[in-house]
Each structure stands twice: as C-alpha cells, then as structure tokens.
Design a protein around this motif. Structure first.
Motif, PDB file in Angstrom:
ATOM      1  N   SER A   1      50.705  33.004  36.646  1.00 25.87           N
ATOM      2  CA  SER A   1      50.978  33.225  38.073  1.00 25.87           C
ATOM      3  C   SER A   1      50.733  34.681  38.445  1.00 25.87           C
ATOM      4  CB  SER A   1      52.417  32.846  38.413  1.00 25.87           C
ATOM      5  OG  SER A   1      52.617  31.470  38.234  1.00 25.87           O
ATOM      6  N   LEU A   2      51.196  35.591  37.587  1.00 28.10           N
ATOM      7  CA  LEU A   2      50.963  37.019  37.837  1.00 28.10           C
ATOM      8  C   LEU A   2      49.473  37.343  37.792  1.00 28.10           C
ATOM      9  CD1 LEU A   2      53.864  38.482  35.680  1.00 28.10           C
ATOM     10  CD2 LEU A   2      53.744  38.380  38.175  1.00 28.10           C
ATOM     11  N   ALA A   3      48.752  36.781  36.823  1.00 27.91           N
ATOM     12  CA  ALA A   3      47.309  37.022  36.720  1.00 27.91           C
ATOM     13  C   ALA A   3      46.578  36.490  37.951  1.00 27.91           C
ATOM     14  CB  ALA A   3      46.751  36.378  35.450  1.00 27.91           C
ATOM     15  N   GLY A   4      47.011  35.357  38.481  1.00 25.35           N
ATOM     16  CA  GLY A   4      46.393  34.807  39.682  1.00 25.35           C
ATOM     17  C   GLY A   4      46.564  35.720  40.885  1.00 25.35           C
ATOM     18  N   VAL A   5      47.746  36.306  41.019  1.00 28.24           N
ATOM     19  CA  VAL A   5      47.986  37.249  42.119  1.00 28.24           C
ATOM     20  C   VAL A   5      47.138  38.499  41.927  1.00 28.24           C
ATOM     21  CG1 VAL A   5      49.717  38.759  43.177  1.00 28.24           C
ATOM     22  CG2 VAL A   5      50.298  36.401  42.618  1.00 28.24           C
TER      23      VAL A   5
ATOM     24  N   LEU B   1      44.252  39.926  44.499  1.00 32.83           N
ATOM     25  CA  LEU B   1      44.273  41.285  45.038  1.00 32.83           C
ATOM     26  C   LEU B   1      43.019  42.063  44.654  1.00 32.83           C
ATOM     27  CD1 LEU B   1      48.021  42.167  44.408  1.00 32.83           C
ATOM     28  CD2 LEU B   1      46.929  41.660  46.598  1.00 32.83           C
ATOM     29  N   TYR B   2      42.548  41.887  43.424  1.00 31.94           N
ATOM     30  CA  TYR B   2      41.329  42.558  42.962  1.00 31.94           C
ATOM     31  C   TYR B   2      40.124  42.104  43.789  1.00 31.94           C
ATOM     32  CZ  TYR B   2      37.810  44.326  39.708  1.00 31.94           C
ATOM     33  OH  TYR B   2      36.753  44.984  39.139  1.00 31.94           O
ATOM     34  N   ARG B   3      40.014  40.783  43.990  1.00 28.57           N
ATOM     35  CA  ARG B   3      38.892  40.253  44.774  1.00 28.57           C
ATOM     36  C   ARG B   3      38.947  40.739  46.217  1.00 28.57           C
ATOM     37  NH1 ARG B   3      38.591  33.968  43.249  1.00 28.57           N
ATOM     38  NH2 ARG B   3      36.921  34.023  44.758  1.00 28.57           N
ATOM     39  N   ARG B   4      40.143  40.796  46.796  1.00 28.73           N
ATOM     40  CA  ARG B   4      40.294  41.269  48.172  1.00 28.73           C
ATOM     41  C   ARG B   4      39.946  42.756  48.269  1.00 28.73           C
ATOM     42  NH1 ARG B   4      45.891  40.539  51.233  1.00 28.73           N
ATOM     43  NH2 ARG B   4      46.438  42.275  49.908  1.00 28.73           N
ATOM     44  N   HIS B   5      40.334  43.531  47.273  1.00 27.13           N
ATOM     45  CA  HIS B   5      40.066  44.973  47.274  1.00 27.13           C
ATOM     46  C   HIS B   5      38.572  45.271  47.110  1.00 27.13           C
ATOM     47  CE1 HIS B   5      40.748  49.237  46.664  1.00 27.13           C
ATOM     48  NE2 HIS B   5      40.032  49.163  45.563  1.00 27.13           N
TER      49      HIS B   5
ATOM     50  N   LEU C   1      36.613  40.875  34.251  1.00 25.75           N
ATOM     51  CA  LEU C   1      37.974  41.263  33.901  1.00 25.75           C
ATOM     52  C   LEU C   1      38.891  40.058  33.728  1.00 25.75           C
ATOM     53  CD1 LEU C   1      40.029  43.512  33.446  1.00 25.75           C
ATOM     54  CD2 LEU C   1      40.359  43.622  35.916  1.00 25.75           C
ATOM     55  N   PHE C   2      38.842  39.111  34.666  1.00 21.53           N
ATOM     56  CA  PHE C   2      39.769  37.988  34.670  1.00 21.53           C
ATOM     57  C   PHE C   2      39.216  36.723  34.034  1.00 21.53           C
ATOM     58  CE2 PHE C   2      41.292  40.752  38.022  1.00 21.53           C
ATOM     59  CZ  PHE C   2      42.646  40.784  37.767  1.00 21.53           C
TER      60      PHE C   2
END
Length: 95
Positions: A49-53, A57-61, A71-72
C-alpha cells in the motif's frame, strides 16, 4: 569496472492530517470493517500500500508513467525498491 551494489535504508515518519483506517475488507461484526493488523496484533499498513502511494506520487511529480517502471517495477521487471510494512504509532510515539 565491476557492477557495484548499494543498499540504502530510509526510515520515514508519515503523519496523517485525517483519521486513517486500513481495513481487511472483511466485516468485523459490530464494526464496519476489521483493522488490518500485523503478526503481533498491532494496526499496520502493508508495504504494498505504501509502495502504491509512492509510485502514484512519483508519477504525478515526473508527469510520466513510464519513468516509474525502473524504480517501482512492472509485470515484466522486478522492483528496485523494497518497502516494508508501516506500524502505526500514537501521539506518544507508541505502537
């Protein structure tokens, strides 16, 4: 030059602005949902769940969905990032 591996560990504290409830998806009788708990019976947040968030955020940034794959990871590629479970603490920093 030989391939070198590095291990970097980050311990992060996340403070919510609103109440948090991670449910199991199952009914708990008198309650709407049962809280997800770790092996010790303490409320916890799964690493997935934390990795999904973090991925979101990474994709949005970065503005690019493909940039998150190295990375993911993806279905065809292993993740370079390992996110462990998060343990919920109270205002006195006690689990």
């Amino acid at each position: 030059m030989p391939f070198e591996r590095y291990l970097q560990i980050a311990r992060v504290v996340i403070e919510t602005r609103t109440p948090l409830s991670i449910g199991t998806g199952m009914s708990a009788g008198l309650f709407d949902t049962a809280l997800l708990r770790d092996a010790n019976g303490l409320p916890a947040i799964p690493g997935s769940s934390l990795a999904g968030v973090l991925r979101h955020l990474y994709r949005r940034h970065t503005g690019c969905a493909a940039s998150a794959e190295p990375l993911f990871g993806s279905q065809d590629r292993a993740s370079r990032l390992c996110v462990s479970w998060g343990w919920i603490h109270d205002s006195g920093n006690r689990p």
